[in-house]
Design an enzyme around this catalytic site. Structure first.
Site, short mmCIF file in Angstrom:
data_model
loop_
_atom_site.label_atom_id
_atom_site.label_comp_id
_atom_site.label_asym_id
_atom_site.label_seq_id
_atom_site.Cartn_x
_atom_site.Cartn_y
_atom_site.Cartn_z
N LYS A 29 -3.22 -2.49 -0.16
CA LYS A 29 -3.44 -1.87 -1.67
C LYS A 29 -2.54 -2.56 -2.52
CE LYS A 29 -0.54 2.30 -1.00
NZ LYS A 29 0.63 1.87 -1.81
N THR A 30 -0.93 -2.76 -2.09
CA THR A 30 0.02 -3.32 -2.92
C THR A 30 -0.86 -4.73 -3.51
OG1 THR A 30 1.54 -2.13 -2.01
CG2 THR A 30 2.26 -4.02 -3.02
N ASP A 212 -0.47 3.74 -8.56
CA ASP A 212 -0.38 3.73 -7.39
C ASP A 212 -0.22 5.11 -6.75
OD1 ASP A 212 -0.24 2.67 -4.61
OD2 ASP A 212 1.91 2.02 -4.80
N GLU A 213 -0.58 5.25 -5.24
CA GLU A 213 -0.64 6.67 -4.63
C GLU A 213 -1.22 7.63 -5.54
OE1 GLU A 213 0.10 6.52 -1.84
OE2 GLU A 213 1.77 4.73 -1.48
N GLN A 243 -3.95 10.56 3.08
CA GLN A 243 -2.65 10.44 3.29
C GLN A 243 -1.84 11.27 2.40
OE1 GLN A 243 -0.90 6.43 4.44
NE2 GLN A 243 -2.74 5.66 3.63
N ARG A 594 1.42 4.28 11.37
CA ARG A 594 2.35 3.73 10.98
C ARG A 594 2.61 2.57 12.12
NH1 ARG A 594 2.31 3.95 6.42
NH2 ARG A 594 0.43 5.18 7.17
#
Length: 662
Positions: A29-30, A212-213, A243, A594
């Site tokens: 995503k980044t 973002d997020e 998330q 993770r």
């Protein structure tokens, strides 16, 4: 663009209206956000001044800015806004201060500043109740609920008291010409809603907004996002409903559903290819999260191979769990010739870290701890830095408030409120207002004399701070305010000794830094290094990472130990009782995703709780991971054999290491 998958390319190029990018864990995503910024500037000719990207942490903003600059190479990104919601809100308030009744140099109170203010407003309550009231008011602010409405909707005794305190708290903030962290979003949102001229000014500055997020936004942040992008709705919201793990601090997963309702023409792009984990790990993550109802359907997949089987291990008790995890980690690293930084031990709560820290120290394994209290968040360090901030900047009102009341010197909330009102009327800092003509008529004489005595002391120390060795000035300052004796008079001896030891460490570090860099105390107190003095950057150290699941979000590790996966811990008992099981499941999903190469899940058959030893049950989330798990330690014999085998293996490779080094 050639290195991106089709969904990533679509997300970058889509500019025909509002866009939601559903970005699964490890889906890049980044990369999509930074590439889209570069695409807007290079391919679409949009000026960097007209683009804003909003993140949730300063670290994420810095990384995004650096990656964008690398993509654009020689092209200037000057004017590009990449910052947190709170930094954007602060910028807006500085420029529009007069519209909300603030001076441009208003103060921003941090959590400890506001905690002290609440303690002053609710004198008779214990600290636990004060925290509950402070948290309730914070959640109301995040939901754009004002004191009057809070009074109408208060549902219990705590909320009724919180509603009464809310109004007093707001009046005190305004008297201090200060805002708290929540106001940095709330006030800009209310201003844009009420003032069309200001709203037009900010909308004209942002041609495209990237958020973002998005799943972590609260009601207030979502409102600000909408107000900044009306009426064109030219935005890219990036998020993952699987998330969303910050409901306890006001994040509202319903904002993603609201997006779909508020924007009927919302275009949705799903990033489902995971570049982080093996197929086995993703299968377990998908299986767990499938038990939650979905806002948007998606399923992660990977081409990184099948991978190792996930191990689910039952340990005898908490001590054995720590022994097993550290032994397994050491053996695994030796076999795979890896680095310590390849490994993470993740848990639900900070209190779980102690046993693992003890084992890691016993085996001389380097580790870093995140998700706990940083050195700079300790009350005693904030006390001392408030004096340093005030020496460097007399207009720092929060520093003034903390320093003038620590240690206590007969100056309380009533005095500060009167001084704050005088400062507000004159558009001055509290420090300057203490000497303003006519202030004698507004602040009682005895209290004003005490304030001026303090200010004279600060002026004398400031003169010395610019001329004498930092260590000497600091030592004299602490002696003059009687900080050590105040600690031992107000706290029990053990706590006082711990705090005084931390102060001595900080003073020693700062003194040494002054000598090494030939800087006086004023110069040292003005450096950014002061803020991050003892913060360790885990990414730069070869050390095992210990972290809470909340702190681990956004990170990735080759090998992960997910520990304490038991009923009552994960999912947490209170969360289950309060109907928040779905968020606990998302927390488990975050933990699983993770891991890149291998995942170990542990739980205990019994665990010490206080003086009692209680039986434990494996978390419901373990069977939800599916059948493709390698289980161990289901009975005492298996546990004992596994422990002995681990010790034998460890002894063998220690012998091999000794032979190799001899």
């Amino acid at each position: 663009m050639n290195k991106l998958n089709p969904a990533q390319r679509e997300a970058i190029r889509y500019l025909d209206g509002p866009l939601l990018v559903l970005a699964g864990a490890g889906s890049g995503k980044t990369r999509v956000i930074t590439q889209k910024i570069a695409y807007l500037i290079e391919e679409c000719g949009v000026s960097p001044h007209k683009i804003a990207a909003i993140t949730f942490t300063n670290k994420a903003a810095k990384e995004m800015q650096e990656r964008t600059s690398k993509l654009l190479k020689d092209r200037s990104t000057e004017g590009l806004t990449v910052c947190t919601f709170h930094a954007l809100g602060a910028k807006m308030l500085r420029q529009e201060a007069r519209h909300v009744g603030l001076k441009p140099s208003f103060s921003i109170l941090d959590a400890s500043d506001t905690a002290a203010l609440f303690q002053e407003l609710i004198k008779d309550a214990d600290k636990g109740r004060v925290r509950l009231i402070q948290n309730r008011i914070s959640l109301w602010k995040n939901a754009l609920v004002d004191p009057e409405e809070a009074g109408r909707i208060a549902a219990d005794d705590i909320e009724n008291q919180a509603a009464r305190v809310y109004g007093d708290y707001e009046r005190t903030l305004r008297a201090y010409q200060a805002v708290d962290f929540d106001d940095l979003i709330r006030l800009p949102a209310q201003l844009l809603d009420a003032n069309e001229e200001v709203a037009h000014r900010w909308r004209s500055r942002i041609w495209h907004l990237l958020v973002d997020e998005c799943q972590d936004t609260n009601r207030c942040q979502y409102r600000l996002m909408r107000l900044l992008t009306e009426p064109r709705a030219s935005f890219t919201a990036v998020g993952d409903d699987d998330q969303s793990i910050y409901g306890w601090r006001g994040a509202d997963i319903e904002n993603l559903r609201q997006l779909r309702d508020d924007y009927p023409n919302l275009h949705v792009v799903k990033l489902e290819q995971n570049y982080r984990s093996t197929t086995r790990i993703l299968a377990a993550a998908n299986a767990v999260i499938a038990h939650n109802p979905k806002i948007f359907e998606k399923k992660l997949w990977s081409d990184r191979g099948h991978g190792e089987a996930i191990q689910a291990v039952a340990c005898r008790d908490g001590e054995h769990e720590a022994e097993w995890v550290v032994s397994k980690l050491m053996a695994h690293r030796f076999e795979h010739r890896g680095k310590w930084a390849d490994y993470a031990i993740l848990y639900r709560g900070n209190y779980q870290a102690k046993a693992f820290e003890q084992q890691l120290r016993a085996h001389k394994v380097p580790y870093v701890l995140s998700g706990g209290q940083s050195f700079f968040d300790r009350a005693e360090i904030k006390d001392l830095t408030s004096y340093l901030r005030l020496l460097a900047n007399g207009d720092d009102d929060p520093a003034f408030i903390r320093a003038v009341t620590t240690p206590k010197r007969g100056i309380g909330g009533t005095t500060l409120e009167a001084l704050g009102k005088a400062a507000g009327r004159r558009h001055q800092s509290l420090f300057a207002a203490a000497f303003a003509p006519g202030v004698e008529n507004e602040v009682p004489a005895k209290q004003l004399a005490a304030v001026r005595e303090f200010c004279d002391f600060i002026n004398r120390m400031e003169w010395r701070a610019g001329r004498e060795p930092a260590g000497q000035v600091l030592a004299d300052l602490l002696r003059a305010i009687g900080y050590e004796s105040w600690l031992f008079e107000t706290l029990d001896p053990r706590e006082a000794e711990t705090k005084w030891s931390n102060v001595r460490d900080f003073v020693g570090w700062l003194s040494q830094k002054g000598e090494e860099e030939n800087k006086n105390l004023l110069e040292l107190s003005q450096t950014v290094a002061l803020i991050t003095m003892l913060d360790k950057n885990a990414g730069e150290q070869d050390a095992v990472q210990l972290a809470t699941l909340h702190a681990a979000k956004g990170l990735e590790f080759r090998h992960v130990f997910l520990v304490g996966v038991e009923e009552g811990i994960l999912p947490h008992r209170e969360s289950v009782d309060n109907g928040n099981l779905e968020e606990e499941r998302r927390l488990m999903y975050v933990g699983i995703t993770r891991a890149q190469m291998s995942l170990f899940v542990t739980w205990c058959e019994k665990r010490k709780q206080g003086k009692e030893i209680l039986p434990r049950e494996p978390s419901r989330f373990i069977p939800e991971m599916g059948d493709d798990l390698k289980t161990a330690g289901r009975n005492k014999e298996a546990v004992s054999e596994d422990k002995e085998a681990g010790r034998a293996k460890l002894a063998r490779f220690k012998e091999m290491l000794a032979a190799k080094n001899s």
